[in-house]
Write a protein that holds these residues in place. Structure first.
Motif, PDB file in Angstrom:
ATOM      1  N   ARG A  70       0.998  -1.113  -0.024  1.00  0.00           N
ATOM      2  CA  ARG A  70       0.009  -0.026   0.047  1.00  0.00           C
ATOM      3  C   ARG A  70       0.957   1.017  -0.046  1.00  0.00           C
ATOM      4  N   VAL A  71       0.363   2.210  -0.801  1.00  0.00           N
ATOM      5  CA  VAL A  71       1.104   3.520  -0.808  1.00  0.00           C
ATOM      6  C   VAL A  71       0.110   4.478  -0.228  1.00  0.00           C
ATOM      7  N   VAL A  72       0.368   4.818   1.071  1.00  0.00           N
ATOM      8  CA  VAL A  72      -0.616   5.894   1.849  1.00  0.00           C
ATOM      9  C   VAL A  72       0.125   7.275   2.200  1.00  0.00           C
ATOM     10  N   ASP A  73      -0.853   8.068   2.642  1.00  0.00           N
ATOM     11  CA  ASP A  73      -0.552   9.359   2.801  1.00  0.00           C
ATOM     12  C   ASP A  73      -0.159   9.701   4.094  1.00  0.00           C
ATOM     13  N   LEU A  74       0.819  10.372   4.681  1.00  0.00           N
ATOM     14  CA  LEU A  74       0.822  10.751   5.940  1.00  0.00           C
ATOM     15  C   LEU A  74       0.777  12.264   6.149  1.00  0.00           C
ATOM     16  N   ARG A  75       0.193  12.827   7.133  1.00  0.00           N
ATOM     17  CA  ARG A  75       0.118  14.135   7.451  1.00  0.00           C
ATOM     18  C   ARG A  75       1.149  14.513   8.721  1.00  0.00           C
ATOM     19  N   ARG A  76       1.403  15.789   8.386  1.00  0.00           N
ATOM     20  CA  ARG A  76       2.436  16.503   9.271  1.00  0.00           C
ATOM     21  C   ARG A  76       1.797  16.498  10.828  1.00  0.00           C
ATOM     22  N   GLY A  77       2.597  16.048  11.658  1.00  0.00           N
ATOM     23  CA  GLY A  77       2.248  15.992  12.934  1.00  0.00           C
ATOM     24  C   GLY A  77       2.186  14.821  13.534  1.00  0.00           C
ATOM     25  N   LEU A  78       1.466  14.596  14.827  1.00  0.00           N
ATOM     26  CA  LEU A  78       1.184  13.166  15.611  1.00  0.00           C
ATOM     27  C   LEU A  78      -0.195  12.610  14.945  1.00  0.00           C
ATOM     28  N   HIS A  79      -0.193  11.394  14.392  1.00  0.00           N
ATOM     29  CA  HIS A  79      -1.295  10.688  13.685  1.00  0.00           C
ATOM     30  C   HIS A  79      -1.156   9.499  14.321  1.00  0.00           C
ATOM     31  N   ARG A  80      -2.470   8.725  13.785  1.00  0.00           N
ATOM     32  CA  ARG A  80      -2.410   7.230  13.706  1.00  0.00           C
ATOM     33  C   ARG A  80      -3.148   6.975  12.520  1.00  0.00           C
ATOM     34  N   LEU A  81      -2.780   5.742  11.742  1.00  0.00           N
ATOM     35  CA  LEU A  81      -3.003   5.367  10.596  1.00  0.00           C
ATOM     36  C   LEU A  81      -3.386   4.046  10.652  1.00  0.00           C
ATOM     37  N   PHE A  82      -4.423   3.405   9.853  1.00  0.00           N
ATOM     38  CA  PHE A  82      -4.869   2.123   9.849  1.00  0.00           C
ATOM     39  C   PHE A  82      -4.724   1.409   8.475  1.00  0.00           C
ATOM     40  N   VAL A  83      -4.216   0.522   8.119  1.00  0.00           N
ATOM     41  CA  VAL A  83      -3.883   0.093   6.702  1.00  0.00           C
ATOM     42  C   VAL A  83      -4.288  -1.291   6.508  1.00  0.00           C
ATOM     43  N   ALA A  84      -5.251  -1.735   5.608  1.00  0.00           N
ATOM     44  CA  ALA A  84      -5.769  -2.844   5.335  1.00  0.00           C
ATOM     45  C   ALA A  84      -4.867  -3.898   4.496  1.00  0.00           C
ATOM     46  N   VAL A  85      -4.526  -4.894   4.889  1.00  0.00           N
ATOM     47  CA  VAL A  85      -3.562  -5.801   4.178  1.00  0.00           C
ATOM     48  C   VAL A  85      -3.909  -7.174   4.063  1.00  0.00           C
ATOM     49  N   ASP A  86      -3.624  -7.999   2.992  1.00  0.00           N
ATOM     50  CA  ASP A  86      -4.340  -9.571   3.056  1.00  0.00           C
ATOM     51  C   ASP A  86      -2.839 -10.307   3.115  1.00  0.00           C
TER      52      ASP A  86
END
Length: 632
Positions: free
Chosen positions: A569-585
């Motif tokens: 997956r190619v995902v986008d990150l945002r500046r600062g402190l964040h949390r990202l959820f990515v679906a994988v198989d």
């Protein structure tokens, strides 16, 4: 017809039709999507009509149904009222076609209204009506049956060849709706041989072939050509055979289900797989129904000549329905299919025709049913033993009226009970209406601004969709059709899911495996182009639909490559402190992170892998799809 009867004809027709459509409208507009409804409308909107029109749907060749699904998708695929309106229009067409056939065959007489009332009220036609996808096949077939018989009789009476053109057009529409239109062809042949010819069977058949050779040849070639095309084009439903199902199906379909339906039943429904409730008449009622039907046939045979051929027509048609079900759906599902009126819907049409032929004279026919003791006869054999010739007639009319009223009331009651399983007993309606209410509330709270709720693509319970496969149980496939608020991205900062009641709730990871914490103090795992890191999990994971939770701190906006299992997956990150959820198989024991933009430093804390579960805290989605919950 007497002047008084003529005066009441059209008001009676108007009242019966209005009552029928009011009942059907109430039933349809309170129903909801089910199983094939979703798929048909979705397929109606995903490609041009020309590319879908002749494509079979499972084992059905149904260009007319494909066209109606295309219209529904173009109008508003999320509005079930469009489907309900289509169903109501098809019900109106079938009701009017039935009346036209009866009037064409028997004229305007009270008996026609009585038989029509029985058709309008029967619960046999309710299951195929309320399930829109089934109605796309079976509702047009009812109209085709009635119109074909009426047009053919007009031709047999010598009203011109134009009725052959009407017949050909009607049958073409029917064959484009449902393969069971093929059963109409032998019905037309039987009417011709049994009522419009004389002599023994061989003489009758030879006479019909001589007088109607062109129509016979066209019918045989048309039906035969269609059957060959259908068998070679449409997928066959049953590829295996269930031993012993024939007897059980006969007991359920013929012994338990059919007769009560003709007499206003089944009076009781089994809604274990609601909303498609199955006939479940009390055993005594099923036996009693057959006794009543047999007794009624005997009494009618004593009062009228040539009634047996009408019952033979009905029995043969029901036997054909049985054999078709036995060799197709029953081999897949079993004898329980015999309790579903969807497979007997067209038998109601045959019952209407048979009852009319048995109780009324057919003008223009060489032979038809007629009274054994017509009024006005004065010979000793015809004179009734009572004190007057009119009293038995009045008694018979009163008895017939009472029977029609009782059966009609029973049919309406059974239809109402069945419709309630679609209104309040439909698990999918309860579940998805809760989902749509939450999505609509998020839209309303946004003040008109565009809003999207990121949802997990879940496999919904079978009770919700009715589907037996994972594909048609996907929340993505259903909600993408019903709402433009829901979306199903492979990566999101604000995941949601549907709980057991269909409510939209905020989601978080239920960890199954984690990585260690990174070695950089205050940063963890440092990502900086052109390099990357590969993070080992504390346990290997089997092949499943996993979600990866990444807690990160980015110096600026950046891309990020996430590799795990079969997914990249190619995902986008945002500046600062964040949390990202990515679906994988897939199954895996490590996660690869890299591909950040040049000059951008990204710090990653511990990475967790697991399934989505309801998040702790306030799980109500906000107007922008956000929710209160744990902050990284």
């Amino acid at each position: 017809m007497a002047a008084r009867a003529r005066r009441w004809w059209w008001p009676s027709v108007a009242v019966l039709l209005a009552a029928h459509l009011a009942l059907r409208g109430w039933a349809a507009y309170g129903a909801f999507w089910y199983l094939d409804d979703y798929r048909l409308v979705r397929e109606g909107g995903d490609r041009p009509l020309a590319s879908r029109l002749l494509e079979p749907y499972d084992a059905q060749f149904m260009p007319l149904g494909r066209a109606l699904a295309w219209l529904a998708a173009r109008a508003d695929p999320a509005d079930y009222r469009i489907l309900a309106t289509m169903s109501l229009a098809m019900a109106a067409a079938a009701a009017c076609s039935c009346l036209w056939m009866l009037v064409t065959l028997f004229g305007r007489r009270p008996g026609v209204l009585a038989v029509w009332a029985l058709y309008l009220s029967t619960a046999i036609t309710a299951p195929a009506y309320l399930w829109w996808a089934a109605g796309l096949n079976q509702m047009p077939l009812q109209s085709v049956f009635f119109l074909a018989v009426g047009a053919w009789v007009r031709h047999l009476r010598g009203d011109g060849r134009r009725w052959l053109t009407v017949l050909a057009a009607v049958l073409t529409i029917g064959l484009g709706s449902y393969v069971k239109t093929l059963l109409v062809f032998p019905v037309l042949a039987f009417v011709t041989v049994a009522y419009f010819s004389r002599g023994g069977p061989v003489v009758r058949l030879a006479d019909v072939l001589r007088r109607h050779w062109a129509a016979t040849a066209a019918g045989v070639l048309g039906a035969g050509g269609y059957l060959v095309y259908y068998v070679t084009t449409a997928p066959q439903l049953a590829t295996v055979r269930r031993p012993g199902v024939a007897g059980d199906l006969a007991r359920e379909m013929l012994g338990t289900t059919f007769a009560p339906g003709l007499l206003g039943g089944p009076w009781r429904w089994d809604d274990v797989i609601a909303p498609v409730a199955q006939a479940d008449p009390p055993p005594a009622a099923a036996v009693g129904s057959w006794l009543v039907l047999a007794g009624g046939a005997v009494v009618l045979g004593r009062l009228r000549r040539r009634t047996g051929r009408a019952w033979f027509l009905l029995g043969s048609y029901v036997a054909a329905d049985y054999l078709l079900l036995l060799t197709t759906r029953a081999q897949v599902v079993g004898a329980v299919t015999g309790t579903e009126y969807r497979y007997l819907t067209d038998a109601a049409c045959a019952a209407v025709l048979a009852l009319g032929l048995a109780t009324m004279e057919l003008p223009g026919a060489a032979e038809s049913s007629e009274a054994r003791f017509p009024r006005g006869r004065t010979d000793a054999r015809a004179r009734p033993r009572s004190t007057g010739s009119r009293r038995p007639t009045a008694v018979a009319v009163t008895a017939a009226t009472a029977v029609v009223a009782a059966v009609t009331i029973g049919g309406v009651s059974s239809t109402v009970t069945y419709a309630r399983s679609w209104h309040s007993g439909h698990p999918g309606k309860t579940y998805l209406e809760a989902t749509l209410a939450d999505l609509d509330a998020a839209r309303a709270s946004s003040g008109g601004a565009p809003v999207r709720i990121d949802l997990e693509d879940q496999v919904l319970p079978q009770r919700v969709t009715g589907a037996l496969n994972l594909r048609d149980s996907s929340s993505r496939r259903l909600l993408s059709l019903l709402s433009d608020v829901a979306r199903f991205p492979p990566a999101t900062e604000r995941p949601h899911r549907l709980d057991d009641s269909g409510r939209v709730v905020a989601a978080d990871i239920d960890p199954s495996a984690t990585t260690g914490r990174g070695p950089q103090p205050g940063c963890g795992w440092r990502l900086q182009a052109p390099g990357g890191v590969r993070l080992a999990l504390d346990r290997p994971l089997v092949d499943r639909g996993w979600w990866v939770r990444i807690d990160y701190l980015a110096a600026d906006d950046s891309a990020l490559d996430v590799e795990a299992g079969r997914s990249t997956r190619v995902v986008d990150l945002r500046r600062g402190l964040h949390r990202l959820f990515v679906a994988v198989d897939g199954g895996f024991d490590a996660i690869g992170l890299g591909g950040t933009d040049p000059g951008v430093t990204v710090c990653v804390d511990q990475v967790q892998v697991g399934l989505l579960a309801t998040a702790a805290g306030d799980d109500t989605p906000g107007p922008d799809g956000s929710q209160e919950g744990p902050t990284p």
